[in-house]
Design an enzyme around this catalytic site. Structure first.
Site, short mmCIF file in Angstrom:
data_model
loop_
_atom_site.label_atom_id
_atom_site.label_comp_id
_atom_site.label_asym_id
_atom_site.label_seq_id
_atom_site.Cartn_x
_atom_site.Cartn_y
_atom_site.Cartn_z
N HIS A 81 -30.49 90.69 87.90
CA HIS A 81 -29.17 91.18 88.27
C HIS A 81 -28.63 90.52 89.56
CE1 HIS A 81 -29.86 94.45 85.39
NE2 HIS A 81 -30.96 94.77 86.03
O1 RIB Z 1 -28.37 98.17 87.90
C1 RIB Z 1 -29.00 97.09 88.55
C2 RIB Z 1 -28.82 97.18 90.02
O2 RIB Z 1 -29.41 98.38 90.50
C3 RIB Z 1 -29.54 96.04 90.78
O3 RIB Z 1 -28.84 95.77 91.97
C4 RIB Z 1 -30.87 96.65 91.09
O4 RIB Z 1 -31.48 96.05 92.24
C5 RIB Z 1 -30.48 98.08 91.40
O5 RIB Z 1 -30.01 98.13 92.75
#
Ligand code: RIB
Ligand code: CA
Length: 312
Positions: A241
């Protein structure tokens, strides 16, 4: 011309990779890391941020602790994804570099006031509590922000923590509402993009094959945190992500998206934290965010491997 950024973060293995990519890239000048409660409580996110800086050989980076809970809700964390420490996977030494005394919100305000207007980009990788608190406390800084490039939300992918919402927005929807209504130019790396950035076995092997501490640690981190997504989505590896934010700053051409209206659900328990993205332009609501939809995944991982190779 290097781009000045502040990374706001809740490490989190994927945050760690985003931070490593930023620290390995001469195009970016990291003015500081501001830590927020999210994946794990603040005491751990600020510790993990320093662990990552030391892994990158960058004890010079200023790390600040910020808000330890969302604006209006009790904190929801994600140990089920990231493990008890938030950085499970590699065995890394406790940090020896100091945490800054200044509160992260004060650092955000002071930096945006002292740097020339329009020259600092904010890169939130977790719940938006620190950013929203800074905007509430010092509205004069809002117009001084160059751009916000954040990881959060979803449209086609809908939710990963509830059926309707992505984790970062879900944890603090009021903060997200403040940020998305602020008028600052926003680029959104949502699950629609990050779920296309999967650490397949071959990509994990490429990290490990670098043979340096950073490459091996990243391979161990993604090995650990893929479990959740494999079990839930049957996906072919962990979605990376947060590094999509850093990669965009270095190579924006890796991504495509649309300038659309995005608003945040804050009233309904059922859909709390949903990013209501007008991808199809069915409303007359004014566009306020560039919402990314596609990624050149091979190009993204090629950039990651090439930059991680530059670290110790
Ligand atoms: O949904 C994914 C996000 O939530 C990413 O930033 C992960 O690190 C959590 O913070
Ligand atoms: Ca994060």
């Amino acid at each position: 011309m290097t781009r000045k950024i502040i990374i706001d973060t809740d490490p989190g293995q994927d945050d760690a990779v985003a931070i490593l990519l930023a620290l390995a890239s001469p195009e970016l000048e990291v003015l500081g890391l501001t830590c927020v409660a999210g994946n794990v409580p603040l005491a751990l996110t600020q510790k993990n941020a320093r662990i990552v800086c030391e892994l990158a050989g960058r004890r010079d980076i200023s790390v600040f602790a910020g808000c330890d809970r969302p604006l209006a809700h009790t904190l929801v964390t994600a140990e089920h994804v990231h493990g008890k420490t938030g950085l499970n996977g590699p065995v890394l030494p406790d940090p020896t570099m100091e945490l800054q005394d200044m509160h992260a919100v004060d650092f955000l305000i002071e930096t945006l006031r002292s740097e020339p207007s329009g020259t600092v980009t904010l890169c939130p990788l977790g719940p938006l509590t620190n950013i929203a608190t800074a905007f509430q406390r010092a509205p004069d800084i809002i117009e001084r922000v160059q751009e916000i490039v954040l990881m959060g939300g979803a449209y086609f992918e809908v939710g990963n923590i509830t059926p309707a919402a992505e984790f970062n927005i879900y944890v603090d929807p009021e903060a997200a509402d403040i940020v998305f209504k602020s008028g600052v130019p926003i680029v959104v790396m949502s699950l629609d993009v990050t779920h296309k950035a999967l650490v397949t076995k071959a990509r994990n092997a490429a990290f490990r094959g670098l043979g340096n501490a950073a490459g091996i640690a990243v391979a161990q981190m993604t090995d650990f945190f893929e479990r959740f997504d494999l079990a839930k989505y049957g996906s072919d590896g962990a979605p990376l992500h947060d590094p999509c934010v850093t990669a965009y700053l270095i190579k924006p051409e890796l991504f495509t998206g649309r300038f659309i209206n995005v608003e945040i659900e804050t009233k309904s328990e059922l859909t709390r934290g949903m990013t209501v993205a007008d991808w199809w332009g069915v409303t007359d609501r004014a566009p306020n965010a560039t919402f990314m939809g596609t990624i050149d995944a091979d190009g993204f991982f090629g950039l990651l491997v090439e930059r991680l190779a530059r670290l110790p």
